[in-house]
Design an enzyme around this catalytic site. Sequence first.
Site, mmCIF file in Angstrom:
data_model
loop_
_atom_site.group_PDB
_atom_site.id
_atom_site.type_symbol
_atom_site.label_atom_id
_atom_site.label_comp_id
_atom_site.label_asym_id
_atom_site.label_seq_id
_atom_site.Cartn_x
_atom_site.Cartn_y
_atom_site.Cartn_z
ATOM 1 N N MET A 296 6.326 -5.586 31.676
ATOM 2 C CA MET A 296 5.472 -5.783 30.495
ATOM 3 C C MET A 296 5.383 -4.438 29.788
ATOM 4 S SD MET A 296 2.704 -8.198 32.405
ATOM 5 C CE MET A 296 3.194 -7.614 34.033
ATOM 6 N N ASP B 84 3.325 -17.826 36.046
ATOM 7 C CA ASP B 84 2.571 -16.616 36.396
ATOM 8 C C ASP B 84 1.223 -16.603 35.682
ATOM 9 O OD1 ASP B 84 1.751 -14.064 37.035
ATOM 10 O OD2 ASP B 84 3.382 -13.037 35.997
ATOM 11 N N MET C 36 4.346 -17.565 31.226
ATOM 12 C CA MET C 36 3.030 -16.953 31.430
ATOM 13 C C MET C 36 1.955 -18.000 31.185
ATOM 14 S SD MET C 36 3.532 -13.885 32.403
ATOM 15 C CE MET C 36 1.776 -13.532 32.550
ATOM 16 N N HIS D 129 6.277 -9.981 43.829
ATOM 17 C CA HIS D 129 6.177 -9.876 42.365
ATOM 18 C C HIS D 129 5.484 -8.557 42.003
ATOM 19 C CE1 HIS D 129 6.002 -11.698 38.307
ATOM 20 N NE2 HIS D 129 4.812 -11.130 38.195
ATOM 21 N N SER E 277 1.742 -11.550 43.626
ATOM 22 C CA SER E 277 1.684 -10.383 42.739
ATOM 23 C C SER E 277 0.898 -9.292 43.435
ATOM 24 C CB SER E 277 0.995 -10.751 41.427
ATOM 25 O OG SER E 277 0.593 -9.547 40.786
ATOM 26 N N ASP F 284 4.140 -6.232 38.989
ATOM 27 C CA ASP F 284 3.728 -6.243 37.584
ATOM 28 C C ASP F 284 3.709 -4.827 37.025
ATOM 29 O OD1 ASP F 284 3.187 -9.016 36.919
ATOM 30 O OD2 ASP F 284 1.645 -8.919 38.470
ATOM 31 N N HIS G 226 8.402 -7.703 37.013
ATOM 32 C CA HIS G 226 7.956 -8.261 35.729
ATOM 33 C C HIS G 226 7.604 -7.096 34.811
ATOM 34 C CE1 HIS G 226 4.696 -10.976 33.656
ATOM 35 N NE2 HIS G 226 5.650 -10.604 32.825
ATOM 36 N N MET H 143 3.108 -2.522 33.839
ATOM 37 C CA MET H 143 2.379 -2.551 32.558
ATOM 38 C C MET H 143 2.285 -1.149 31.979
ATOM 39 S SD MET H 143 -0.702 -5.124 33.542
ATOM 40 C CE MET H 143 -0.424 -6.611 34.520
#
Length: 220
Positions: free
Chosen positions: A70, A177, A139, A35, A10, A37, A68, A39
């Site tokens: 979110m 993760d 998760m 990866h 990540s 992330d 990913h 957000m």
Amino acid sequence: MVPPVRIAPSILSADFARLGEEVRAIDEAGCDWVHVDVMDGHFVPNLTIGPMVVKALRPHTTKPFDVHLMISPVDGFLDAFAEAGADIMTVHPEAGPHTHRSVQRIKALGKKAGVSLNPATPAKMLDYLIDDIDLVLVMSVNPGFGGQRFIDSQLRKIESVRKMIDKSGRDIALEVDGGIDFETAPRAIAAGADTLVAGTATFRGGPAAYADNIRRLRGS
Ligand code: DX5
Ligand code: ZN
């Protein structure tokens, strides 16, 4: 033969001032996926990066970008992440009422579709999605931050999801993760994971340590 475990560092734990170099370094160190992330400060209590950063990083590696998401609502951003260079896009059913629609849109964009389950979300959530998805992301921390402690109860969920995937007979990655380190990685693998996200444990020690960190996470 058991296939080797995939490692997806990540980049949340990378040096954000040198992200391109960091992505090249984990590529050379032998990672499988990168990866990313994403957000939004709404679905999760943190803000990170958007499609422009994914696009800027794309020339730095040919390895798959495992994005990913979110964010809520997510549908309005799927096209932008696809155009920016995402290969896999993973959405959270807790982030909106139309997960099935999001999955269909990701596939229509020609990308691999993932569904992620928060720690309190049961594996059962996958019942009517399993025939359509390419990845399940369990998760093992509450999403929002790197460096959190692995939640042991998620091992049972990994086992349940492994059974669902095997029963489906489909080629679906089972990714875990959060809080993955040299101690929790073998436990997640034993429970049925085939892909591990690791932020803190990959980037600890700086670029000289990445190859060794990735090798140890893989258990080889
Ligand atoms: C958490 C993110 C994770 C996180 C993992 O919301 O989805 O990918 O960066 O970080 P570590 O490996 O440090 O727990
Ligand atoms: Zn993640």
